[in-house]
Enzyme design. Structure first.
Site: not given
Length: 231
Positions: A57, A95, A123, A206, A209
């Site tokens: 991402s 992801g 991740n 968030d 990011h």
């Protein structure tokens, strides 16, 4: 002490959101990501060099209204300003894990690659995937690139984990990237979110990011390693 607690909480939120990035409707599906790569490749007529940014991402530009504000596009702007004959391809997928990257690397390498930026693994860490598996996947990706394009230069971007994953795991995770860079003799970026991670105004709501301004700093971090490779 208060600052350390806040930093710890930030990193917990960061890694949770990073792992969930691929589920947001704001992002492109795997199919549309691949179509974008295909379209970009078809528009490369007349160019002689290709820089492929292969990641999750962070590379995909998750949460941005326009992917042209993500760091790969900013790198393209820098290159164009210097009249250098390179095309930057954004092959980021929100992801994505190292295993997912390993599965799609052959498809991505259908296009010519002169410089390959590998930004995967965060991740994996969030999910607690065994480090031996992450290492194996990243090593396989690097080897695949070298086998397909022996003259290609490779940049490996490192990532760091929050302490809630356990001191031993987080420390070893960090060194997976450093060790791979040494073992494969590739250029290394220790932490791609350097000077961005944990800074509220440089991240989206968030907390993980990067904003447009954050991506500019990420691009600067990458550029420091990329610029010496460009003719």
């Amino acid at each position: 002490m208060k600052l350390n607690i806040l930093k710890f909480c930030y990193f917990i939120v960061v890694m949770v959101l990073l792992g969930c990035g691929g589920d947001k409707g704001n992002d492109k599906s795997t199919e549309s990501q691949m179509k974008t790569e295909k379209d970009s490749n078809e528009n490369m007529v007349g160019t002689t060099k290709t820089i492929l940014c292969f990641g999750d991402s962070i590379t995909a530009g998750y949460g941005l209204d326009d992917s042209s504000d993500a760091y790969p596009a900013i790198l393209q702007q820098k290159i164009d300003s210097l009249n250098l004959n390179y095309t930057v391809i954004n092959s980021g997928l929100s992801g994505e894990t190292s295993s997912g990257g390993r599965s799609r690397i052959d498809w991505v390498l259908r296009q010519n690659v002169d410089i390959f930026l590998l930004e995967l693994g965060a991740n994996d860490g969030l999910r607690g995937i065994p480090l031996t598996e992450t290492r194996s996947n990243l090593q396989s990706i690097i080897e695949t690139v070298k086998e397909k394009y022996s003259d290609a230069e490779i940049i490996l971007a490192g990532m760091e984990l929050p302490p809630n994953m356990g001191q031993d795991y987080t420390s070893e995770f960090k060194f997976v990237f450093a060790d791979l860079a040494i073992e494969n003799d590739v250029t290394f970026i220790p932490f791609i979110l350097n000077e961005v991670g944990g800074i509220k105004e440089l991240n989206q709501q968030d907390g993980i990011h990067p904003t447009i301004e954050g991506h500019k700093i990420v691009a600067k971090t990458v550029w420091e390693k990329l610029r010496p490779m460009l003719n």
